[in-house]
Design a protein around this motif. Structure first.
Motif, PDB file in Angstrom:
ATOM      1  N   ILE A   1      -7.914   3.124  -6.871  1.00  0.00           N
ATOM      2  CA  ILE A   1      -6.607   3.664  -6.799  1.00  0.00           C
ATOM      3  C   ILE A   1      -5.354   3.575  -5.928  1.00  0.00           C
ATOM      4  CG2 ILE A   1      -5.452   5.981  -7.870  1.00  0.00           C
ATOM      5  CD1 ILE A   1      -7.945   6.364  -9.378  1.00  0.00           C
ATOM      6  N   PRO A   2      -5.704   4.066  -4.609  1.00  0.00           N
ATOM      7  CA  PRO A   2      -4.789   3.978  -3.634  1.00  0.00           C
ATOM      8  C   PRO A   2      -4.593   2.662  -3.230  1.00  0.00           C
ATOM      9  CG  PRO A   2      -6.861   5.072  -3.021  1.00  0.00           C
ATOM     10  CD  PRO A   2      -6.964   5.015  -4.258  1.00  0.00           C
ATOM     11  N   LEU A   3      -5.694   1.716  -3.321  1.00  0.00           N
ATOM     12  CA  LEU A   3      -5.725   0.234  -2.863  1.00  0.00           C
ATOM     13  C   LEU A   3      -4.787  -0.527  -3.743  1.00  0.00           C
ATOM     14  CD1 LEU A   3      -6.818  -1.885  -1.017  1.00  0.00           C
ATOM     15  CD2 LEU A   3      -8.496  -2.081  -2.703  1.00  0.00           C
ATOM     16  N   ARG A   4      -4.736  -0.235  -5.142  1.00  0.00           N
ATOM     17  CA  ARG A   4      -3.907  -1.259  -5.762  1.00  0.00           C
ATOM     18  C   ARG A   4      -2.485  -0.538  -5.625  1.00  0.00           C
ATOM     19  NH1 ARG A   4      -0.331  -1.132  -9.601  1.00  0.00           N
ATOM     20  NH2 ARG A   4      -0.554  -2.557 -11.613  1.00  0.00           N
ATOM     21  N   CYS A   5      -2.087   0.729  -5.658  1.00  0.00           N
ATOM     22  CA  CYS A   5      -0.660   1.043  -5.192  1.00  0.00           C
ATOM     23  C   CYS A   5      -0.228   0.640  -3.996  1.00  0.00           C
ATOM     24  CB  CYS A   5      -0.888   2.548  -5.372  1.00  0.00           C
ATOM     25  SG  CYS A   5      -1.169   3.259  -6.817  1.00  0.00           S
TER      26      CYS A   5
ATOM     27  N   HIS B   1       0.301  -1.425   4.878  1.00  0.00           N
ATOM     28  CA  HIS B   1       1.530  -1.643   3.611  1.00  0.00           C
ATOM     29  C   HIS B   1       2.336  -0.408   3.419  1.00  0.00           C
ATOM     30  CE1 HIS B   1      -0.766  -5.104   2.465  1.00  0.00           C
ATOM     31  NE2 HIS B   1      -1.765  -4.785   2.872  1.00  0.00           N
ATOM     32  N   ILE B   2       1.833   0.804   3.703  1.00  0.00           N
ATOM     33  CA  ILE B   2       2.988   1.939   3.623  1.00  0.00           C
ATOM     34  C   ILE B   2       4.008   1.767   4.080  1.00  0.00           C
ATOM     35  CG2 ILE B   2       2.966   4.295   4.361  1.00  0.00           C
ATOM     36  CD1 ILE B   2      -0.012   4.661   4.209  1.00  0.00           C
ATOM     37  N   LEU B   3       4.298   1.020   5.591  1.00  0.00           N
ATOM     38  CA  LEU B   3       5.615   0.826   5.981  1.00  0.00           C
ATOM     39  C   LEU B   3       6.395  -0.187   5.260  1.00  0.00           C
ATOM     40  CD1 LEU B   3       4.535   0.836   9.664  1.00  0.00           C
ATOM     41  CD2 LEU B   3       5.589   2.778   8.342  1.00  0.00           C
ATOM     42  N   GLU B   4       5.736  -1.257   4.599  1.00  0.00           N
ATOM     43  CA  GLU B   4       6.527  -1.972   3.907  1.00  0.00           C
ATOM     44  C   GLU B   4       6.810  -1.731   2.429  1.00  0.00           C
ATOM     45  OE1 GLU B   4       3.643  -5.024   3.518  1.00  0.00           O
ATOM     46  OE2 GLU B   4       3.494  -5.628   5.660  1.00  0.00           O
TER      47      GLU B   4
ATOM     48  N   ASN C   1       5.710   4.663  -2.218  1.00  0.00           N
ATOM     49  CA  ASN C   1       4.847   5.659  -1.569  1.00  0.00           C
ATOM     50  C   ASN C   1       4.759   6.826  -2.405  1.00  0.00           C
ATOM     51  OD1 ASN C   1       4.195   3.881   0.523  1.00  0.00           O
ATOM     52  ND2 ASN C   1       6.071   4.559   1.645  1.00  0.00           N
ATOM     53  N   ALA C   2       5.764   7.416  -2.972  1.00  0.00           N
ATOM     54  CA  ALA C   2       5.632   8.638  -3.704  1.00  0.00           C
ATOM     55  C   ALA C   2       4.694   8.476  -5.011  1.00  0.00           C
ATOM     56  CB  ALA C   2       7.150   9.002  -4.164  1.00  0.00           C
ATOM     57  N   VAL C   3       4.956   7.041  -5.495  1.00  0.00           N
ATOM     58  CA  VAL C   3       4.090   7.011  -6.839  1.00  0.00           C
ATOM     59  C   VAL C   3       2.577   6.797  -6.424  1.00  0.00           C
ATOM     60  CG1 VAL C   3       3.304   5.289  -8.372  1.00  0.00           C
ATOM     61  CG2 VAL C   3       5.908   5.712  -8.020  1.00  0.00           C
ATOM     62  N   THR C   4       2.358   6.440  -5.333  1.00  0.00           N
ATOM     63  CA  THR C   4       0.757   6.456  -4.685  1.00  0.00           C
ATOM     64  C   THR C   4       0.437   7.819  -4.565  1.00  0.00           C
ATOM     65  OG1 THR C   4       1.184   4.378  -3.590  1.00  0.00           O
ATOM     66  CG2 THR C   4      -0.618   5.310  -2.630  1.00  0.00           C
TER      67      THR C   4
ATOM     68  N   PHE D   1      -0.331   9.525  -7.998  1.00  0.00           N
ATOM     69  CA  PHE D   1      -1.486   9.003  -8.589  1.00  0.00           C
ATOM     70  C   PHE D   1      -2.750   9.631  -7.577  1.00  0.00           C
ATOM     71  CE2 PHE D   1       0.214   4.649 -10.307  1.00  0.00           C
ATOM     72  CZ  PHE D   1       0.479   5.319 -11.325  1.00  0.00           C
ATOM     73  N   VAL D   2      -2.614   9.724  -6.581  1.00  0.00           N
ATOM     74  CA  VAL D   2      -3.857  10.316  -5.716  1.00  0.00           C
ATOM     75  C   VAL D   2      -3.961  11.807  -5.782  1.00  0.00           C
ATOM     76  CG1 VAL D   2      -4.624  10.949  -3.387  1.00  0.00           C
ATOM     77  CG2 VAL D   2      -3.945   8.718  -3.907  1.00  0.00           C
ATOM     78  N   VAL D   3      -2.732  12.701  -5.966  1.00  0.00           N
ATOM     79  CA  VAL D   3      -2.886  13.940  -6.286  1.00  0.00           C
ATOM     80  C   VAL D   3      -3.273  14.287  -7.880  1.00  0.00           C
ATOM     81  CG1 VAL D   3      -1.313  16.106  -6.806  1.00  0.00           C
ATOM     82  CG2 VAL D   3      -1.095  14.785  -4.801  1.00  0.00           C
ATOM     83  N   VAL D   4      -2.876  13.430  -8.796  1.00  0.00           N
ATOM     84  CA  VAL D   4      -3.345  13.693 -10.209  1.00  0.00           C
ATOM     85  C   VAL D   4      -5.003  13.425 -10.400  1.00  0.00           C
ATOM     86  CG1 VAL D   4      -3.287  12.557 -12.453  1.00  0.00           C
ATOM     87  CG2 VAL D   4      -1.164  13.101 -11.202  1.00  0.00           C
ATOM     88  N   VAL D   5      -5.264  12.352  -9.474  1.00  0.00           N
ATOM     89  CA  VAL D   5      -6.841  12.183  -9.601  1.00  0.00           C
ATOM     90  C   VAL D   5      -7.587  13.121  -8.936  1.00  0.00           C
ATOM     91  CG1 VAL D   5      -8.558  10.420  -8.766  1.00  0.00           C
ATOM     92  CG2 VAL D   5      -6.554   9.602  -9.890  1.00  0.00           C
ATOM     93  N   PHE D   6      -6.919  13.651  -7.965  1.00  0.00           N
ATOM     94  CA  PHE D   6      -7.457  14.929  -6.927  1.00  0.00           C
ATOM     95  C   PHE D   6      -7.791  15.955  -8.121  1.00  0.00           C
ATOM     96  CE2 PHE D   6      -7.091  18.888  -5.210  1.00  0.00           C
ATOM     97  CZ  PHE D   6      -8.030  19.182  -4.487  1.00  0.00           C
TER      98      PHE D   6
END
Length: 143
Positions: A26-30, A105-108, A114-117, A120-125
């Motif tokens: 999930i975070p890797l794809r984002c 990749h976060i800086l790029e 980054n907000a979408v990532t 996604f992580v919070v929803v999956v949490f």
């Protein structure tokens, strides 16, 4: 009730592999597709690289977590207890490893990416316990 340790370890490793791969992808794809402008679908080579890295790293971490949980969870615990604990542990460890290994990749990526990532992580949490319950049918191997 006598416990078959081999079955418990096998069930834990299967659950750990599935959940570790899922929580890593999930975070890797984002993170990997964030800086790339994609209009329709992810390119095939990138898709294969994401799945390969998810199975290798996330699945490996999940198998180790499942192995430890298979050893330590007694058979007298109700079904779903081991899979939920593997789910929570895999979420925290695999997500942290995915962010750590792909931090460049976060800086790029733009702020929106980054907000979408993070969303996604919070929803999956919030869904980790439910995902663990959904996978608990694999725990029937222990019985």
């Amino acid at each position: 009730m006598k416990q078959n340790l081999f079955r418990s370890i096998l069930a834990g490793m299967i659950i750990g592999f599935l959940l570790g791969s899922f929580y890593y992808v999930i975070p890797l794809r984002c993170l990997l597709t964030g800086p790339i402008k994609i209009t329709t679908f992810i390119p095939h080579d990138l898709y294969i690289a994401i799945l390969k890295q998810s199975f290798q790293i996330g699945g490996g971490i999940g198998v180790i977590i499942g192995l430890i949980s298979g050893f330590t969870t007694p058979i007298t615990m109700p079904r779903g207890h081991m899979s939920q604990s593997i789910s929570v542990k895999s979420f925290f460890i695999c997500t942290a490893v995915a962010f750590f290994l792909n931090a460049s990749h976060i800086l790029e990526t733009s702020f929106k990416g980054n907000a979408v990532t993070i969303i996604f992580v919070v929803v999956v949490f919030f869904l980790t316990l439910y995902i663990g319950r959904a996978v608990s049918l694999i725990e029937k191997i222990r019985e």
